[in-house]
Design a protein around this motif. Structure first.
Motif, mmCIF file in Angstrom:
data_model
loop_
_atom_site.group_PDB
_atom_site.id
_atom_site.type_symbol
_atom_site.label_atom_id
_atom_site.label_comp_id
_atom_site.label_asym_id
_atom_site.label_seq_id
_atom_site.Cartn_x
_atom_site.Cartn_y
_atom_site.Cartn_z
ATOM 1 N N SER A 39 0.779 -1.228 -0.022
ATOM 2 C CA SER A 39 -0.019 0.130 0.107
ATOM 3 C C SER A 39 0.857 1.161 -0.066
ATOM 4 O O SER A 39 1.507 1.567 0.979
ATOM 5 C CB SER A 39 -1.034 0.028 1.233
ATOM 6 O OG SER A 39 -1.929 -1.217 1.177
ATOM 7 N N MET A 49 -6.397 2.292 2.176
ATOM 8 C CA MET A 49 -7.807 1.586 2.203
ATOM 9 C C MET A 49 -7.692 -0.038 2.163
ATOM 10 O O MET A 49 -8.782 -0.583 2.568
ATOM 11 C CB MET A 49 -8.940 1.968 1.105
ATOM 12 C CG MET A 49 -8.429 1.580 -0.189
ATOM 13 S SD MET A 49 -9.735 2.041 -1.610
ATOM 14 C CE MET A 49 -9.729 3.813 -1.223
ATOM 15 N N GLY A 90 -6.355 -2.293 4.027
ATOM 16 C CA GLY A 90 -6.704 -2.890 5.222
ATOM 17 C C GLY A 90 -8.156 -2.801 5.862
ATOM 18 O O GLY A 90 -8.436 -3.322 6.964
ATOM 19 N N GLU A 91 -8.769 -2.087 5.166
ATOM 20 C CA GLU A 91 -10.105 -1.709 5.717
ATOM 21 C C GLU A 91 -11.324 -2.469 4.905
ATOM 22 O O GLU A 91 -12.521 -2.209 5.159
ATOM 23 C CB GLU A 91 -10.644 -0.174 5.635
ATOM 24 C CG GLU A 91 -9.548 0.871 6.552
ATOM 25 C CD GLU A 91 -9.583 2.166 6.641
ATOM 26 O OE1 GLU A 91 -10.717 2.458 5.734
ATOM 27 O OE2 GLU A 91 -8.787 2.775 7.317
ATOM 28 N N ASN A 92 -10.794 -3.275 4.052
ATOM 29 C CA ASN A 92 -11.776 -4.158 3.157
ATOM 30 C C ASN A 92 -11.435 -5.765 3.155
ATOM 31 O O ASN A 92 -10.870 -6.073 2.282
ATOM 32 C CB ASN A 92 -11.721 -3.526 1.705
ATOM 33 C CG ASN A 92 -12.293 -2.088 1.757
ATOM 34 O OD1 ASN A 92 -13.408 -1.957 1.354
ATOM 35 N ND2 ASN A 92 -11.487 -1.259 1.657
ATOM 36 N N ASP A 122 -2.424 -1.789 7.254
ATOM 37 C CA ASP A 122 -2.581 -1.044 8.389
ATOM 38 C C ASP A 122 -3.685 0.142 8.603
ATOM 39 O O ASP A 122 -4.111 0.505 9.516
ATOM 40 C CB ASP A 122 -1.294 -0.189 8.663
ATOM 41 C CG ASP A 122 -0.045 -1.114 9.377
ATOM 42 O OD1 ASP A 122 -0.368 -2.354 9.634
ATOM 43 O OD2 ASP A 122 0.976 -0.387 9.424
ATOM 44 N N GLY A 123 -4.351 0.399 7.407
ATOM 45 C CA GLY A 123 -5.492 1.151 7.231
ATOM 46 C C GLY A 123 -4.996 2.386 6.878
ATOM 47 O O GLY A 123 -3.906 2.898 6.796
ATOM 48 N N ALA A 124 -6.134 3.170 6.459
ATOM 49 C CA ALA A 124 -6.011 4.567 5.791
ATOM 50 C C ALA A 124 -5.263 5.379 6.879
ATOM 51 O O ALA A 124 -4.323 6.502 6.323
ATOM 52 C CB ALA A 124 -7.206 5.165 5.358
ATOM 53 N N SER A 168 -18.515 -2.513 -0.920
ATOM 54 C CA SER A 168 -18.840 -3.397 0.023
ATOM 55 C C SER A 168 -18.709 -4.659 -0.187
ATOM 56 O O SER A 168 -18.852 -5.202 -1.392
ATOM 57 C CB SER A 168 -20.054 -2.706 0.542
ATOM 58 O OG SER A 168 -21.244 -3.219 0.231
#
Length: 351
Positions: free
Chosen positions: A20, A25, A27-29, A55-57, A185
């Motif tokens: 990433s 994003m 890590g959030e999906n 790790d996420g946004a 989603s």
């Protein structure tokens, strides 16, 4: 500059890193992580998520050094043969100091060249590698392509991935194009994109229908940001420091490729962006221009006229509506590859 170092083709069974480098994003999906990993395994590749890739946004926005560390980790791991970006974004330029100031990394890139694939804001990474002397590939990324929510990868894109295995077939128009999704989603998994029959094919806007050169380019909005700092105040200065946008002579005889992003920029913004590139003199050096299909065919006709006007050289060939970049499906364009464009034959062939 010297010819780019080409990475060895991928082989079935190879481990490939997922990084990433801009947006976090991925890590959030988790549904997309699972789906994309399964698709890579179907291709015979083993995905390896780098330590910070999930790790996420927020974490990756606040810590560009984490993103840079992941790219270094991928290149220093001899078991990794390829690197796929998670997605684009808009601030991968912030990695430049961590990478370009690291002499060991710069040397490792050429010591152990690896397939590197992505598009959009990844233009910054591609041009960095181009500066270092590595051939990379403007093509699929993990979230947009391998994690496609439909029942399978888009067939045209799936076929283009064979380029990474050393099987670059001539590029021809897809007979179908697809609209961008509005729902990413978990509920969208298994649903198909809205599809349309391709009615235009590759379109020659002007100039000779056959031309040759080596490929060099990227996302128009990313190139504009590199040159102007429109999005981030320090981007142009950092890009100049590390000479990310190629000098005028580097464009000599090249085929430039350009495509517009998912923001579907208004025609006048595209004009402004093209004028910024024109100011560098690059358009006066190239042997031809390949333009990507606009996403969802928004501003399809308007863009054509703007390209003609800003180029302001009817002898320079422009091939329009090519399947790369943000429109679906997408092919693979290898940086530095010598190609012959034949508009009448509707083909871009590797020489």
């Amino acid at each position: 500059m010297a010819r780019l170092v080409s990475p060895p083709p991928l082989r079935r069974g190879d481990r490939v890193a997922i990084v990433s480098l801009s947006s976090g994003m991925l890590g959030e999906n988790p549904h997309s992580v699972k789906l994309g990993a399964a698709r890579l395994r179907e291709l015979g590749l083993e995905p390896v998520f780098m330590p910070h890739a999930l790790d996420g946004a927020a974490a990756l926005h606040d810590h560009p050094e984490y993103r840079a560390e992941d790219l270094k980790t991928a290149f220093f791991d001899d078991s990794i043969r390829g690197v796929f970006t998670a997605i684009g974004g808009d601030d991968t330029y912030r990695l430049l100091p961590y990478l370009m100031e690291d002499a060991a990394f710069r040397e490792q890139v050429l010591r152990t060249p690896k397939v590197f694939s992505g598009f959009s804001d990844t233009t910054n990474n591609h041009l960095m590698f181009h500066r270092l002397g590595l051939q990379t590939f403007y093509g699929p990324c993990f979230l947009c392509d391998f994690a496609e929510a439909g029942k399978t990868m888009l067939p045209y894109t799936r076929a283009a991935v064979e380029t990474y295995f050393g099987n670059p077939a001539p590029i021809r128009p897809s007979d179908t194009w697809y609209e961008e999704r509005t729902d990413f989603s978990a509920a969208a998994v298994g649903t198909e994109r809205i599809a349309h029959r391709e009615t235009h094919g590759f379109q020659l806007l002007q100039g000779p229908g056959v031309f040759e050169g080596e490929l060099l380019g990227g996302c128009l909005e990313s190139l504009y940001d590199i040159l102007t700092s429109t999005r981030y105040a320090d981007q142009a200065e950092l890009s100049r420091r590390y000479r990310i946008f190629p000098e005028r002579e580097a464009w000599r005889g090249k085929i430039m490729f350009l495509e517009t992003c998912e923001e579907k920029p208004a025609p006048e913004l595209v004009r402004t962006e093209l004028e910024a590139i024109a100011a560098t003199g690059a358009f006066r050096e190239i042997s031809g221009l390949i333009v990507g299909k606009p996403q969802d065919e928004v501003f399809y006709e308007e863009y054509k006229e703007i390209y003609r006007q800003v180029i302001d050289d009817p002898a320079l060939p422009i091939l329009y509506n090519v399947n790369f970049g943000h429109a679906y499906p997408r092919t693979v364009l290898p940086y530095g590859a010598s190609v012959r464009v034949d508009a009448a034959a509707q083909s871009i062939s590797f020489l």
